[in-house]
Design a protein around this motif. Structure first.
Motif, mmCIF file in Angstrom:
data_model
loop_
_atom_site.group_PDB
_atom_site.id
_atom_site.type_symbol
_atom_site.label_atom_id
_atom_site.label_comp_id
_atom_site.label_asym_id
_atom_site.label_seq_id
_atom_site.Cartn_x
_atom_site.Cartn_y
_atom_site.Cartn_z
ATOM 1 N N ARG A 1 0.839 -1.204 0.000
ATOM 2 C CA ARG A 1 0.000 0.000 0.000
ATOM 3 C C ARG A 1 0.871 1.250 0.000
ATOM 4 N NH1 ARG A 1 -4.191 1.614 4.829
ATOM 5 N NH2 ARG A 1 -3.533 3.765 4.800
ATOM 6 N N HIS B 1 1.499 4.102 -3.226
ATOM 7 C CA HIS B 1 1.339 5.555 -3.091
ATOM 8 C C HIS B 1 2.668 6.293 -3.217
ATOM 9 C CE1 HIS B 1 -2.943 5.796 -2.106
ATOM 10 N NE2 HIS B 1 -2.760 4.577 -1.623
ATOM 11 N N GLN C 1 2.038 6.504 7.003
ATOM 12 C CA GLN C 1 0.658 6.019 6.992
ATOM 13 C C GLN C 1 -0.335 7.175 7.005
ATOM 14 O OE1 GLN C 1 -0.469 2.944 6.466
ATOM 15 N NE2 GLN C 1 1.653 2.327 6.217
ATOM 16 N N GLU C 2 -0.007 8.212 7.762
ATOM 17 C CA GLU C 2 -0.877 9.393 7.772
ATOM 18 C C GLU C 2 -0.924 10.033 6.393
ATOM 19 O OE1 GLU C 2 0.509 11.982 10.850
ATOM 20 O OE2 GLU C 2 0.025 10.535 12.425
ATOM 21 N N VAL D 1 -0.482 8.501 3.508
ATOM 22 C CA VAL D 1 -1.281 7.619 2.647
ATOM 23 C C VAL D 1 -2.767 7.842 2.916
ATOM 24 C CG1 VAL D 1 -1.882 5.202 2.198
ATOM 25 C CG2 VAL D 1 0.521 5.883 2.339
ATOM 26 N N GLU D 2 -3.134 7.953 4.169
ATOM 27 C CA GLU D 2 -4.542 8.200 4.507
ATOM 28 C C GLU D 2 -5.025 9.533 3.934
ATOM 29 O OE1 GLU D 2 -6.840 6.261 5.873
ATOM 30 O OE2 GLU D 2 -5.335 4.662 5.931
ATOM 31 N N ARG D 3 -4.180 10.561 4.004
ATOM 32 C CA ARG D 3 -4.551 11.851 3.415
ATOM 33 C C ARG D 3 -4.745 11.716 1.912
ATOM 34 N NH1 ARG D 3 -0.691 13.906 6.910
ATOM 35 N NH2 ARG D 3 0.870 13.949 5.269
ATOM 36 N N ASP D 4 -3.844 10.960 1.269
ATOM 37 C CA ASP D 4 -3.977 10.726 -0.180
ATOM 38 C C ASP D 4 -5.290 10.024 -0.493
ATOM 39 O OD1 ASP D 4 -1.504 11.837 -0.525
ATOM 40 O OD2 ASP D 4 -0.468 9.947 -0.989
ATOM 41 N N LEU D 5 -5.627 9.021 0.302
ATOM 42 C CA LEU D 5 -6.866 8.272 0.063
ATOM 43 C C LEU D 5 -8.102 9.145 0.259
ATOM 44 C CD1 LEU D 5 -5.973 4.846 1.711
ATOM 45 C CD2 LEU D 5 -6.231 5.351 -0.723
ATOM 46 N N ARG D 6 -8.070 9.994 1.285
ATOM 47 C CA ARG D 6 -9.215 10.875 1.535
ATOM 48 C C ARG D 6 -9.369 11.928 0.446
ATOM 49 N NH1 ARG D 6 -7.456 12.492 6.740
ATOM 50 N NH2 ARG D 6 -6.968 10.504 7.647
#
Length: 107
Positions: A4, A8, A96-97, A99-104
């Protein structure tokens, strides 16, 4: 999770941390392996004498200094691993933060 992160484009900054973890683990394993080999030598090859070849070195399986040296190498490796692990955990969390921002945001 690594796939994952790689997907990214955020794996490359983590590579030095992985390298540091691997090197420090290798140091700890070398110390532990030396102690295991000396124990094995004393139990099964004692008739051959106390000297044992290990990683290009000659260890004296009956010498306290050799055991202490192997223990120090093991302990230093574990200590370095813990320092590297803590630093890596911080970098991993930040990654990880991201990646989460990218996903959001839909990237």
């Amino acid at each position: 999770m690594n796939l994952r992160v790689a997907r990214h484009g955020r794996l490359k900054p983590l590579l030095p941390g992985y390298l540091a973890l691997a090197c420090s683990a290798l140091i700890a394993v070398a110390g532990a392996a030396a102690m295991i080999e000396m124990t094995y030598h004393l139990q099964l090859n004692a008739a051959l004498g106390p000297q044992i070849g290990f990683l290009g070195m000659t260890l004296d399986a009956r010498s306290t200094a050799t055991w202490i040296g192997a223990g120090i190498v093991f302990a230093v490796g574990l200590g370095l691993f813990e320092v590297c692990r803590r630093r890596f955990a911080l970098a991993w969390g930040a990654t990880q933060e991201g990646v989460e921002r990218d996903l959001r945001s839909g990237l």
